[in-house]
Design an enzyme around this catalytic site. Structure first.
Site, short mmCIF file in Angstrom:
data_model
loop_
_atom_site.label_atom_id
_atom_site.label_comp_id
_atom_site.label_asym_id
_atom_site.label_seq_id
_atom_site.Cartn_x
_atom_site.Cartn_y
_atom_site.Cartn_z
N CYS A 20 8.95 -3.80 -3.73
CA CYS A 20 8.89 -3.71 -5.19
C CYS A 20 10.15 -4.31 -5.82
O CYS A 20 10.29 -5.53 -5.86
CB CYS A 20 8.64 -2.28 -5.65
SG CYS A 20 8.18 -2.16 -7.40
N HIS A 47 3.87 -0.71 -2.86
CA HIS A 47 4.62 0.39 -2.25
C HIS A 47 3.83 1.01 -1.09
O HIS A 47 3.18 2.05 -1.26
CB HIS A 47 4.89 1.48 -3.29
CG HIS A 47 6.05 1.21 -4.18
ND1 HIS A 47 7.36 1.43 -3.80
CD2 HIS A 47 6.09 0.74 -5.45
CE1 HIS A 47 8.17 1.11 -4.81
NE2 HIS A 47 7.43 0.68 -5.82
N GLU A 103 4.95 2.71 1.24
CA GLU A 103 5.57 3.99 1.65
C GLU A 103 5.14 5.18 0.80
O GLU A 103 5.42 6.34 1.16
CB GLU A 103 7.11 3.87 1.61
CG GLU A 103 7.74 3.99 0.24
CD GLU A 103 7.70 2.74 -0.62
OE1 GLU A 103 8.46 2.66 -1.60
OE2 GLU A 103 6.89 1.84 -0.30
#
Length: 237
Positions: free
Chosen positions: A90, A174, A176
């Site tokens: 990001c 993202h 994660e």
């Protein structure tokens, strides 16, 4: 021998960035809070010990005038010149693009929520990731120009979603994020209530499950970092 990674946490204040990356990165991770001015050693220092570098998201823009962003830019350029694998997520994706000669601009709107992304071509970072996949997005800047010599690896209707230049990778999404982080980030946005509600309604068990495929990029990056044989580049002028 376990792969060693330096994680540059660019988030500001109390965020789940470090916990999320520690959970998803199956490696020996050392976290540096660069927004607080804490950096890893120089890549040429005797105590450099890392196989790769991961750069997190942030609430700032990469073009903001902060001393730590300027310092991070010089630091990451030296790491890139040393041919150490880097993965930016990001903000980190945009930061790498800008630091290595690309251009980042304000979109004038938010891309927020679970979005569809299309791979372009093949690259080891995306081994095992479907040609069309889903991941969580939260950003209002985008890459307008990738760095010279970079290959775009993924896109969607809002622009570049992944690129590679040398041994440096950026992903706009993202992988994660867990469900709790997606909800926390959405609730924190200064957006109309109806937009927030629509995004929260889209954070479903099905969307979370679909997004798991994108997490494969972490294992792939660790493999890249573990097996990469650096080729030192000619210094930039």
């Amino acid at each position: 021998m376990e792969t060693t990674l330096a994680v540059l946490d660019a988030s500001v204040g109390d965020t789940p960035a470090e916990a999320n990356l520690r959970r998803e990165l199956d490696a020996d991770v050392t976290v540096y809070e660069i927004s607080e001015g804490v950096f890893p050693p120089s890549v040429s220092a005797s105590d450099w010990q890392f196989d790769g570098v991961v750069i997190s998201g942030s609430q700032t823009s990469v073009y903001d005038d902060h001393d730590w962003i300027h310092e991070a830019t010089e630091w990451v350029r030296r790491v890139y010149e040393a041919d150490v694998p880097i993965l930016g997520i990001c903000w980190g994706h945009q930061f790498l693009a800008q630091a290595l000669g690309g251009r980042v601009v304000d979109m004038g709107a938010y891309e927020l929520g679970y979005e569809s992304i299309t791979r372009i071509g093949d690259d080891p970072l995306f081994d095992g990731v479907p040609a069309e996949f889903v991941s969580f997005e939260t950003h209002s800047d985008r890459i307008a120009e990738v760095p010279p010599g970079a290959a775009t690896l993924a896109r969607n209707e809002n622009g570049v979603q992944a690129f590679r230049v040398g041994s440096a990778y950026g992903v706009q999404f993202h992988p994660e994020y867990d469900r709790r982080t997606a909800e926390w980030v959405t609730d924190s946005k200064d957006l109309p209530d109806e937009r927030i509600r629509a995004v929260l309604d889209g954070i479903t068990d099905e969307a979370v499950e679909q997004s798991r495929a994108a997490k494969t990029v972490f294992d792939n990056f660790i493999d890249i970092a573990a097996t990469h044989q650096p080729v030192r580049r000619r210094p930039s002028r």
